[in-house]
Design a protein around this motif. Structure first.
Motif, PDB file in Angstrom:
ATOM      1  N   ILE A  73       0.856  -1.188   0.000  1.00 16.76           N
ATOM      2  CA  ILE A  73       0.000   0.000   0.000  1.00 16.76           C
ATOM      3  C   ILE A  73       0.893   1.240   0.000  1.00 16.76           C
ATOM      4  CG2 ILE A  73      -1.764   1.287   1.257  1.00 16.76           C
ATOM      5  CD1 ILE A  73      -2.698  -1.364   2.428  1.00 16.76           C
ATOM      6  N   VAL A  74       0.672   2.181  -0.938  1.00 17.02           N
ATOM      7  CA  VAL A  74       1.479   3.406  -1.049  1.00 17.02           C
ATOM      8  C   VAL A  74       1.076   4.385   0.034  1.00 17.02           C
ATOM      9  CG1 VAL A  74       2.093   5.365  -2.514  1.00 17.02           C
ATOM     10  CG2 VAL A  74       1.739   3.096  -3.523  1.00 17.02           C
ATOM     11  N   ASN A  75       2.077   4.875   0.784  1.00 20.97           N
ATOM     12  CA  ASN A  75       1.842   5.878   1.816  1.00 20.97           C
ATOM     13  C   ASN A  75       2.092   7.253   1.194  1.00 20.97           C
ATOM     14  OD1 ASN A  75       1.913   7.626   4.031  1.00 20.97           O
ATOM     15  ND2 ASN A  75       2.629   5.990   5.398  1.00 20.97           N
ATOM     16  N   PHE A  76       1.029   7.970   0.913  1.00 24.09           N
ATOM     17  CA  PHE A  76       1.162   9.237   0.197  1.00 24.09           C
ATOM     18  C   PHE A  76       1.871  10.302   1.027  1.00 24.09           C
ATOM     19  CE2 PHE A  76      -2.322   7.172  -2.061  1.00 24.09           C
ATOM     20  CZ  PHE A  76      -1.915   7.344  -3.373  1.00 24.09           C
ATOM     21  N   LYS A  77       1.713  10.262   2.328  1.00 21.73           N
ATOM     22  CA  LYS A  77       2.402  11.246   3.175  1.00 21.73           C
ATOM     23  C   LYS A  77       3.913  11.040   3.123  1.00 21.73           C
ATOM     24  CE  LYS A  77      -1.345  12.119   6.457  1.00 21.73           C
ATOM     25  NZ  LYS A  77      -1.740  12.100   7.878  1.00 21.73           N
ATOM     26  N   GLU A  78       4.317   9.763   3.223  1.00 22.19           N
ATOM     27  CA  GLU A  78       5.744   9.481   3.137  1.00 22.19           C
ATOM     28  C   GLU A  78       6.293   9.843   1.758  1.00 22.19           C
ATOM     29  OE1 GLU A  78       7.815   8.573   5.424  1.00 22.19           O
ATOM     30  OE2 GLU A  78       6.254   8.549   6.975  1.00 22.19           O
ATOM     31  N   ARG A  79       5.493   9.532   0.743  1.00 21.96           N
ATOM     32  CA  ARG A  79       5.916   9.865  -0.620  1.00 21.96           C
ATOM     33  C   ARG A  79       6.075  11.369  -0.800  1.00 21.96           C
ATOM     34  NH1 ARG A  79       9.041   8.594  -4.608  1.00 21.96           N
ATOM     35  NH2 ARG A  79       8.210   9.150  -6.669  1.00 21.96           N
ATOM     36  N   LEU A  80       5.166  12.140  -0.206  1.00 16.72           N
ATOM     37  CA  LEU A  80       5.247  13.598  -0.288  1.00 16.72           C
ATOM     38  C   LEU A  80       6.487  14.120   0.425  1.00 16.72           C
ATOM     39  CD1 LEU A  80       3.889  16.197  -1.230  1.00 16.72           C
ATOM     40  CD2 LEU A  80       2.587  16.223   0.912  1.00 16.72           C
ATOM     41  N   LYS A  81       6.799  13.497   1.580  1.00 14.69           N
ATOM     42  CA  LYS A  81       8.007  13.895   2.301  1.00 14.69           C
ATOM     43  C   LYS A  81       9.256  13.608   1.474  1.00 14.69           C
ATOM     44  CE  LYS A  81       6.230  13.345   7.023  1.00 14.69           C
ATOM     45  NZ  LYS A  81       6.392  12.614   8.294  1.00 14.69           N
ATOM     46  N   GLU A  82       9.261  12.452   0.808  1.00 14.61           N
ATOM     47  CA  GLU A  82      10.408  12.108  -0.027  1.00 14.61           C
ATOM     48  C   GLU A  82      10.580  13.111  -1.170  1.00 14.61           C
ATOM     49  OE1 GLU A  82       9.832   8.181  -1.379  1.00 14.61           O
ATOM     50  OE2 GLU A  82      10.100   7.242   0.599  1.00 14.61           O
ATOM     51  N   ARG A  83       9.476  13.495  -1.781  1.00 16.48           N
ATOM     52  CA  ARG A  83       9.550  14.455  -2.881  1.00 16.48           C
ATOM     53  C   ARG A  83      10.036  15.816  -2.394  1.00 16.48           C
ATOM     54  NH1 ARG A  83       4.379  14.449  -6.686  1.00 16.48           N
ATOM     55  NH2 ARG A  83       5.812  15.864  -7.777  1.00 16.48           N
ATOM     56  N   LYS A  84       9.545  16.232  -1.208  1.00 14.55           N
ATOM     57  CA  LYS A  84      10.002  17.507  -0.653  1.00 14.55           C
ATOM     58  C   LYS A  84      11.492  17.464  -0.337  1.00 14.55           C
ATOM     59  CE  LYS A  84       5.692  19.225   1.363  1.00 14.55           C
ATOM     60  NZ  LYS A  84       5.003  19.611   2.623  1.00 14.55           N
ATOM     61  N   SER A  85      11.934  16.337   0.220  1.00 14.28           N
ATOM     62  CA  SER A  85      13.352  16.197   0.544  1.00 14.28           C
ATOM     63  C   SER A  85      14.213  16.243  -0.714  1.00 14.28           C
ATOM     64  CB  SER A  85      13.576  14.888   1.291  1.00 14.28           C
ATOM     65  OG  SER A  85      14.949  14.695   1.557  1.00 14.28           O
ATOM     66  N   ALA A  86      13.763  15.550  -1.772  1.00 13.59           N
ATOM     67  CA  ALA A  86      14.514  15.564  -3.028  1.00 13.59           C
ATOM     68  C   ALA A  86      14.550  16.965  -3.633  1.00 13.59           C
ATOM     69  CB  ALA A  86      13.893  14.573  -4.011  1.00 13.59           C
ATOM     70  N   TYR A  87      13.430  17.677  -3.539  1.00  7.18           N
ATOM     71  CA  TYR A  87      13.376  19.046  -4.079  1.00  7.18           C
ATOM     72  C   TYR A  87      14.311  19.978  -3.310  1.00  7.18           C
ATOM     73  CZ  TYR A  87      11.544  23.611  -5.387  1.00  7.18           C
ATOM     74  OH  TYR A  87      11.432  24.900  -5.812  1.00  7.18           O
ATOM     75  N   LEU A  88      14.335  19.823  -1.974  1.00 11.68           N
ATOM     76  CA  LEU A  88      15.226  20.660  -1.162  1.00 11.68           C
ATOM     77  C   LEU A  88      16.691  20.386  -1.489  1.00 11.68           C
ATOM     78  CD1 LEU A  88      13.435  20.559   2.313  1.00 11.68           C
ATOM     79  CD2 LEU A  88      13.562  22.484   0.725  1.00 11.68           C
ATOM     80  N   LYS A  89      17.026  19.121  -1.683  1.00 11.74           N
ATOM     81  CA  LYS A  89      18.403  18.789  -2.042  1.00 11.74           C
ATOM     82  C   LYS A  89      18.775  19.395  -3.393  1.00 11.74           C
ATOM     83  CE  LYS A  89      18.691  14.436   0.529  1.00 11.74           C
ATOM     84  NZ  LYS A  89      18.851  12.966   0.413  1.00 11.74           N
TER      85      LYS A  89
END
Length: 323
Positions: A73-89
């Motif tokens: 099951i995809v956790n959208f909150k975790e996925r959003l955090k990952e995307r934000k982290s990648a964008y910040l990097k």
């Protein structure tokens, strides 16, 4: 296709045991358009390959020990955090890159325009071509305005323009010698004429444009034509005097040295006297001066043409007059 086993019995026979005849039939025989395959061979339908959806589902959802597991099951909150982290990097790397480029450019600008590496000093300026009428100090005073500047910021055209404004300077050249030296070369002419008043023996040197040259106490004036004027300052704006200066400045040195007197009552009546032969040349004004000089050079020293005449009028060069 599967084969069906058919048992045939003889209806007319009695109930006695009768050997059964087994015949293998191909179901494809019912289709006349298809070729017979494996004729006479037995095929077990149970061994034919089939698609077991239940088995496939179990294999996809079973764990490491054969236990049933739930689909991921995809956790959208975790996925959003990952995307934000990648964008910040990504943003952080881009900012670092921009800052590094700015730092390099700033260092380069400082090196070229503000560092002492390319800074011009007064001792690094060399001057050549000056004479007693165009002093080296005057040229140096102009060049000193560029001191403490980067050689990249020194305006050669600005310096040349200021040098040509010095009376007596006809040509100027500025050469940059990197990293931090400047070469200035001028062509300074002798005075085109000396202005003298009737009441005073004081002489004022002027160039071909009528500009007053540097005053020199012990300078030699041999070979420089002298023009008598009523007032020095007013004569500098007098059209007749300026025409006389323009004419004598265009003469070759060999003829200028022979001129002992210059007079100009009007701008169209300029005259010069050659003291060695006691002859007067009437130039008129400075128009067609090259043609007038050619006529004078051809006649003035030719006894067969000048004869005993003492006055040559070339104000109308197509019709020179001897008197």
């Amino acid at each position: 296709m599967g084969r069906v086993i058919v048992s045939k019995s003889n209806d007319s026979s009695e109930n006695k045991p009768h050997p059964r005849t087994v015949k293998s039939l191909n179901l494809a025989d019912t289709n006349p358009n298809r070729e017979e395959k494996h004729q006479g061979k037995f095929v077990d339908a149970r061994r034919l390959p089939g698609l077991d959806f239940i088995k496939k589902t179990l294999s996809q959802t079973s764990g490491s020990f054969g236990m049933m597991t739930r689909p991921r099951i995809v956790n959208f909150k975790e996925r959003l955090k990952e995307r934000k982290s990648a964008y910040l990097k990504f943003t952080f790397k881009r900012v670092l890159t921009v800052m590094a480029v700015i730092a390099v450019l700033a260092s380069l600008l400082w090196l070229l325009f503000f560092s002492p590496v390319f800074r011009l000093q007064l001792d690094d300026i060399t001057i050549s071509g000056s004479n007693e009428w165009v002093s080296e100090q005057k040229i140096e005073s102009i060049a000193s305005t560029q001191v403490d500047k980067s050689l990249f910021l020194v305006s050669s055209q600005e310096v040349i323009g200021q040098l040509k404004d010095i009376p007596g300077v006809t040509e100027a050249k500025v050469t940059k010698n990197f990293p931090h030296s400047l070469q200035i070369t001028v062509r300074a002419q002798r005075p085109a004429a000396m202005l003298k008043t009737r009441e005073s023996s004081k002489l004022t040197a002027v160039d071909a444009k009528g500009r007053v040259l540097n005053a020199v106490a012990q300078a030699s004036i041999k070979g420089i034509p002298v023009i008598e004027v009523g007032d020095i300052q007013r004569s500098l704006n007098n059209r007749a005097v300026l025409e006389a200066v323009k004419i004598v400045s265009s003469l070759p040195e060999s003829m200028r040295a022979r001129v002992t007197k210059v007079s100009a009552k009007t701008q169209d009546s300029v005259e010069t006297e050659l003291g060695d032969v006691k002859r007067t040349i009437v130039w008129g004004n400075s128009s067609q001066i090259e043609l007038k000089k050619a006529i004078v050079a051809k006649i003035i020293d030719d006894p067969s043409k000048i004869g005993d005449k003492h006055r040559l009028d070339v104000s109308a060069p197509v019709r020179p007059i001897l008197k």
